[in-house]
Design a protein around this motif. Structure first.
Motif, PDB file in Angstrom:
ATOM      1  N   ASP A 376       0.944  -1.216   0.223  1.00  0.00           N
ATOM      2  CA  ASP A 376      -0.005  -0.009  -0.044  1.00  0.00           C
ATOM      3  C   ASP A 376       0.734   1.219  -0.024  1.00  0.00           C
ATOM      4  O   ASP A 376       2.166   1.160   0.345  1.00  0.00           O
ATOM      5  N   GLN A 377       0.438   2.234  -0.576  1.00  0.00           N
ATOM      6  CA  GLN A 377       1.253   3.504  -0.762  1.00  0.00           C
ATOM      7  C   GLN A 377       0.325   4.549  -0.421  1.00  0.00           C
ATOM      8  O   GLN A 377      -0.721   4.712  -0.622  1.00  0.00           O
ATOM      9  N   ARG A 378       1.096   5.688   0.182  1.00  0.00           N
ATOM     10  CA  ARG A 378       0.377   6.958   0.508  1.00  0.00           C
ATOM     11  C   ARG A 378       1.244   8.061   0.267  1.00  0.00           C
ATOM     12  O   ARG A 378       2.582   7.763   0.460  1.00  0.00           O
ATOM     13  N   GLU A 379       0.730   9.387  -0.241  1.00  0.00           N
ATOM     14  CA  GLU A 379       1.729  10.431  -0.354  1.00  0.00           C
ATOM     15  C   GLU A 379       1.821  11.459   0.496  1.00  0.00           C
ATOM     16  O   GLU A 379       0.628  11.829   1.108  1.00  0.00           O
ATOM     17  N   VAL A 380       2.798  12.342   0.733  1.00  0.00           N
ATOM     18  CA  VAL A 380       2.523  13.588   1.598  1.00  0.00           C
ATOM     19  C   VAL A 380       3.595  14.273   0.893  1.00  0.00           C
ATOM     20  O   VAL A 380       4.647  13.953   0.458  1.00  0.00           O
ATOM     21  N   GLU A 381       3.546  15.775   0.871  1.00  0.00           N
ATOM     22  CA  GLU A 381       4.179  16.905   0.251  1.00  0.00           C
ATOM     23  C   GLU A 381       4.923  17.606   1.316  1.00  0.00           C
ATOM     24  O   GLU A 381       4.292  18.178   2.295  1.00  0.00           O
TER      25      GLU A 381
END
Length: 421
Positions: A376-381
């Motif tokens: 599973d993957q999630r993004e944050v900036e």
């Protein structure tokens, strides 16, 4: 002088246009039920016959295993006490099904209330005192107290409050006292009180206040407003330089010191609590699922910032057997923005930190969780606040524009002189 915030004014106008009756708590006749319930005269049954003890004008419903607001109440009731029950939600329009025009005091204390639904108190237009202390409320949204137009005293003490929506008191124009002590509040927006020109007393003690730059707005509001802090005194829990300092004795020097000490990094205890809470309430049917990831981060150049990630695992029988056979376990790693198109920068572990943020550290970071073949993957900036660079660009534009204006004026003068000759 305090003024009502523009958000409150806009919300008021919208409600006036949509349904003026709701704004003024004018309940249509068709929705009003008899205050005495079915039947007539002495045969009418009320909560006094079942759930509550009545000594009019007071009605007390204590330890009656109530899970919702009981109805109907007798005519002429002025004070309602519902306490020590497994009541966990004040549902929308809980008090809208009966006329409560005589009620002035509502005490919903020491229950299990964790949710205040929008317009939950609608219909209580004459209530002057509302106490919901001793419950499990974690947050309050902007319409929670809608309809309480006569409210003067509000107590939300001894709950689990971590935040208050900046418009939570938008309809509380006449509130004089607010009690928020013994919660988990670390900061409050000064906008929260803009709609309360009558506020005289505020109780903030027993909260772990983080007296950094985020509290600056509240500090200024307390300094120049007409509201007094009530006992118990509110104290700073952090940062260390002002720990134990009382808010009502806070000085400009204290605030400057705290702001300089603030590096923008979140406390590990706060992060652990956020992760535990997010993952405990997280429901997923996936084998591996990221249940927490940091919000978008605005980082200062030279400051410190960390990104956090956590995941849950719920393997089926096939995945479990495969994991046991191969020795697989849950792993997390971060994929940083690639320095160039042909190369990526991966960091193992659930946390990635930057001790001294550089411009090149900005960008989108991906947290990847793996368990066997499931991922599973999630993004944050990370967004860099390059204030110095922005100021420099701004000054360059300003002086460049000024130089052009001067040159144009000189050119105009020269052309004028040439014509004269």
């Amino acid at each position: 002088m305090k003024i009502v915030s523009y958000q409150s004014l806009v919300l008021y106008i919208v409600l006036e246009l949509v349904d003026p009756q709701l704004l003024r708590n004018e309940i249509p006749d068709r929705t009003i039920r008899s205050a005495e319930g079915p039947g007539t005269g002495r045969n009418r049954r009320t909560v006094c016959d079942r759930e509550c003890t009545c000594q009019l004008p007071a009605v007390e419903c204590r330890r009656r295993n109530l899970r919702s607001i009981p109805l109907p109440f007798p005519r002429g009731v002025e004070k309602i006490v519902i306490a020590e029950n497994p009541l966990n939600t004040i549902k929308q329009n809980s008090f809208y099904k009966q006329e409560f025009s005589t009620v002035t005091d509502l005490l919903l204390e020491d229950n299990e209330i964790s949710t205040l639904e929008t317009r939950g108190f609608n219909g209580l237009s004459n209530v002057r005192q509302l106490s919901i202390k001793g419950n499990k409320i974690k947050s309050v949204d902007e319409m929670a107290f809608y309809g309480l137009r006569s409210l003067e005293t509000l107590s939300i003490s001894s709950n689990q409050l971590k935040e208050l929506n900046p418009m939570a008191f938008s309809f509380g124009m006449g509130i004089k006292t607010i009690i928020l002590n013994d919660n988990k509040l670390q900061s409050l927006s000064s906008d929260l009180f803009d709609a309360l020109p009558s506020l005289e007393t505020l109780s903030l003690g027993g909260n772990p206040w983080k007296c950094d730059c985020n509290l600056l707005g509240l500090y200024v509001w307390l300094q120049f407003g007409n509201t007094a802090l009530r006992e118990p005194d509110a104290e700073c829990a952090k940062p260390p330089s002002v720990q134990g300092k009382k808010l009502n004795t806070f000085t400009n020097n204290d605030m400057q010191t705290a702001c300089l000490e603030d590096d923008g990094e979140e406390d590990e205890e706060d992060i652990d609590e956020k992760i535990d809470e997010a993952c405990a309430e997280h429901n997923s049917t996936e084998v591996v699922d990221i249940c927490y990831i940091s919000d978008t981060v605005f980082a200062n150049l030279g400051g410190k910032v960390c990104l956090y990630c956590a995941a849950t695992v719920d393997p089926g029988e096939i995945e479990r057997n495969l994991a046991e056979a191969t020795g697989a376990d849950l792993t997390l790693h971060w994929i940083a923005p690639a320095p160039d198109e042909d190369k990526s920068n991966e960091t193992s572990g659930d946390t990635i930190c930057f001790d001294k943020v550089k411009s090149s550290d900005g960008g989108v970071y991906i947290c990847e969780a793996s368990f066997g073949n499931a991922t599973d993957q999630r993004e944050v900036e990370i967004i860099i606040n390059d204030l110095a660079n922005k100021v420099g660009i701004g000054l360059a534009i300003f002086f460049g524009t000024a130089l052009i204006v001067v040159l144009l004026l000189l050119l105009r003068w020269w052309l004028k002189e040439t014509r004269v000759e």
